[in-house]
Every structure is written in structure tokens, then in C-alpha cells.
Motif scaffolding. Structure first.
Motif, short mmCIF file in Angstrom:
data_model
loop_
_atom_site.label_atom_id
_atom_site.label_comp_id
_atom_site.label_asym_id
_atom_site.label_seq_id
_atom_site.Cartn_x
_atom_site.Cartn_y
_atom_site.Cartn_z
N THR A 55 1.05 -1.45 -0.45
CA THR A 55 0.17 -0.14 0.03
C THR A 55 0.24 1.01 -0.14
N VAL A 66 -13.40 -6.73 -3.16
CA VAL A 66 -12.75 -5.77 -1.88
C VAL A 66 -14.49 -4.71 -1.75
N ARG A 78 -17.22 -4.26 1.38
CA ARG A 78 -16.96 -2.92 1.89
C ARG A 78 -18.73 -1.77 2.09
N TYR A 116 -12.96 7.02 1.50
CA TYR A 116 -12.62 5.82 2.61
C TYR A 116 -12.63 5.29 1.66
N ILE A 117 -13.54 4.81 1.67
CA ILE A 117 -13.77 3.35 0.90
C ILE A 117 -13.22 3.43 -0.47
N GLU A 132 -10.83 5.48 -1.25
CA GLU A 132 -9.35 5.48 -1.95
C GLU A 132 -8.59 3.88 -1.15
N GLU A 133 -9.25 3.36 -0.62
CA GLU A 133 -8.88 1.67 -0.62
C GLU A 133 -8.98 0.86 -2.13
N LEU A 155 -6.30 2.25 -4.23
CA LEU A 155 -4.75 1.96 -3.88
C LEU A 155 -5.24 0.50 -4.17
N THR A 156 -6.51 -0.18 -4.14
CA THR A 156 -5.70 -1.62 -4.60
C THR A 156 -5.85 -2.05 -6.41
N TYR A 173 -7.67 8.14 4.45
CA TYR A 173 -7.44 6.21 5.18
C TYR A 173 -5.99 6.16 4.27
N HIS A 174 -5.11 7.18 3.73
CA HIS A 174 -3.43 7.17 3.44
C HIS A 174 -3.03 7.32 4.91
N ALA A 214 -3.59 3.93 6.55
CA ALA A 214 -2.84 2.32 6.48
C ALA A 214 -1.00 3.35 6.54
#
Ligand SMILES: Cc1cc2nc3c(=O)[nH]c(=O)nc-3n(C[C@H](O)[C@H](O)[C@H](O)COP(=O)(O)O)c2cc1C
Length: 222
Positions: free
Chosen positions: A3, A32, A36, A88-89, A91-92, A95-96, A209-210, A213
Motif C-alpha cells: 500500500t 473488496v 465494504r 475512505y472506501i 481510496e482503498e 490503491l487496490t 485512508y492514506h 494506512a
């Protein structure tokens, strides 16, 4: 790619090749998204493939976006906190996607909302989309504010984990690259607020999120 590396190499990409997203990559993104949505309770995030009409908007006549075939639709119930949670969701998911070799761009304005194929219930709203696919380029780094411009806690007084968190937040996408967020260290946690601006509630979720993480420490929103 982990990540932290994904945070470092991610940039917004607006031009895409027609290369389709393979099945195994789709399955992972959908897994994912499903998880979520289940956990969150108010979000109804969806991924739509092969729909160029969503980016054929008046806003996009100057060709800012090109070749966008796929997008993640950020849909949730209309209620307080929805945008922060979608940030938040989303940005995950960004990055995924980056870890699997895809490129992305958050889009709140320059897309054709009416042409978007996402299912939106009467008590729900489409807050934004994320273009996703194989970029023609990997994008490039944007201008960024300094640490002290986004942190009430001075760098020399902050814990190492907090410094890592703020540095990762400074690499996050924000609407119009406004970076109108402010962190503060409060013991083993951090507080995050935003100043007035466009879509700062989505930005808040994204930078949270950043930070989490990269630092492994929780952020409270104020
Ligand atoms: C909530 C949000 C909305 C955005 N909306 C748009 C948009 O409508 N059109 C666009 O071209 N870029 C949009 N962006 C992308 C930003 O311009 C971009 O993230 C910012 O300039 C920083 O660049 P970087 O993502 O390459 O680090 C948006 C970004 C965020 C986080």
C-alpha cells in the motif's frame, strides 16, 4: 506492490488504452467492493465496465478524459457522513487497483451523471465516480503543500508514525488538488479537519485512508 508503494506511485490518469480489465482483477475489485458495502451499511458502491457514455459529457468536450471505459460509481444513502465514508472506501479501491497495475482518477465534476449506469435508489445519491483502467501513461506528480501547511503539530514535535501519516496524506488525491485538510497529533491518535472548499468531505475520507494506512494509527474526524 504494498500500500505504501501504491501511495507513492499513484497519480491521476485521464487517458486510457482500450485494454480490458482481466477477470481475476475484476473479481478482486468486486470482492473488496462487496465487503465494504456489507460492512458500511449505507454505501452501494458499484463497478461498471465498458460504458464510455459516462465520460461523454459537456464538461469533458475539451478532451480532458479520453478512452474511459470503466468506472467505480460511489453511491450511498443521502445522510451525514456519507461522503467521508465514500472517500475512505473509494481510496482503498484506488490503491487496490494501483497494486494490480491499474490507473485511476477521482471525478466529481467532469462526467455525465445522467448517462452513468449505476443503480441509485430513491434514498441514495451518486456522489462521484472513479475512472479505472490501463492508463496511456502512469500520470505525474502534482504540486504539493508543505508538511507544516497541513499539520497543527510541528514536524519536530511529532511522533514518527504521525510524520509518516501526514506525508502519505500529502500524496493523496484531493479535488482540484486543494489539499484543504489539517491534521493534529493527539496522543496515539490524530485529528483531521477540513477547511471550506469543493468536495472537502470526500477529500477528508481519502486523506484519512492514506494517513491510517501509512501510520497504523487511527484518525478521528472533527
Ligand atoms: C473528490 C475529487 C474529485 C475530483 N474531481 C475531478 C474532476 O471532476 N475532474 C478531473 O479532471 N479531476 C478530478 N479530480 C482529480 C484531482 O484533480 C487530482 O487528484 C489532483 O489534481 C491531484 O493530482 P493527483 O491525483 O495526480 O495526485 C478529483 C479528485 C478528487 C479527490
Amino acid at each position: 506492490m504494498d500500500t505504501i508503494e501504491a501511495i507513492r506511485v499513484r497519480h491521476s490518469v485521464r487517458q486510457y488504452s482500450g485494454r480490458p480489465i482481466p477477470e481475476d482483477v475484476r473479481s478482486e475489485l468486486e470482492r473488496v467492493i462487496e465487503e465494504r458495502n456489507q460492512e458500511d451499511g449505507i454505501s452501494h458502491v458499484q463497478i461498471i465496465y465498458g460504458d464510455p457514455a459516462c465520460f461523454d459529457s459537456f464538461m469533458n468536450r475539451n478532451g480532458r478524459f479520453d478512452g474511459v471505459q470503466n468506472y467505480i460509481a460511489l453511491v450511498a444513502k443521502k445522510q451525514d457522513g456519507a461522503m467521508e465514508r465514500l472517500g475512505y472506501i473509494g481510496e482503498e479501491l484506488v490503491l487496490t487497483a494501483q497494486k494490480m497495475g491499474l490507473n485511476t482518477c477521482w471525478v466529481a465534476g467532469s462526467f455525465n451523471r445522467k448517462a452513468c449506469k449505476a443503480k441509485v435508489g430513491s434514498d441514495q445519491k451518486l456522489y462521484a465516480v472513479i475512472a479505472i483502467g490501463y492508463g496511456m501513461t502512469r500520470g505525474k506528480a502534482s504540486k504539493s503543500k508543505d508538511f507544516d501547511a497541513v499539520s497543527k503539530t510541528r514536524r519536530q514535535e511529532a511522533a514518527d508514525w504521525y510524520v509518516r501519516g501526514v506525508e502519505a496524506a500529502l500524496l493523496a488525491p484531493t479535488a482540484m488538488n486543494q489539499q484543504k485538510f489539517v491534521f493534529e497529533q493527539t496522543g496515539e491518535m490524530a485529528r483531521l479537519s477540513t477547511k471550506f472548499g469543493f468536495y472537502t468531505k470526500l477529500d477528508k475520507g481519502i486523506v484519512r485512508y492514506h494517513f491510517e494506512a501509512a501510520s497504523g494509527h487511527e484518525v478521528t474526524l472533527v
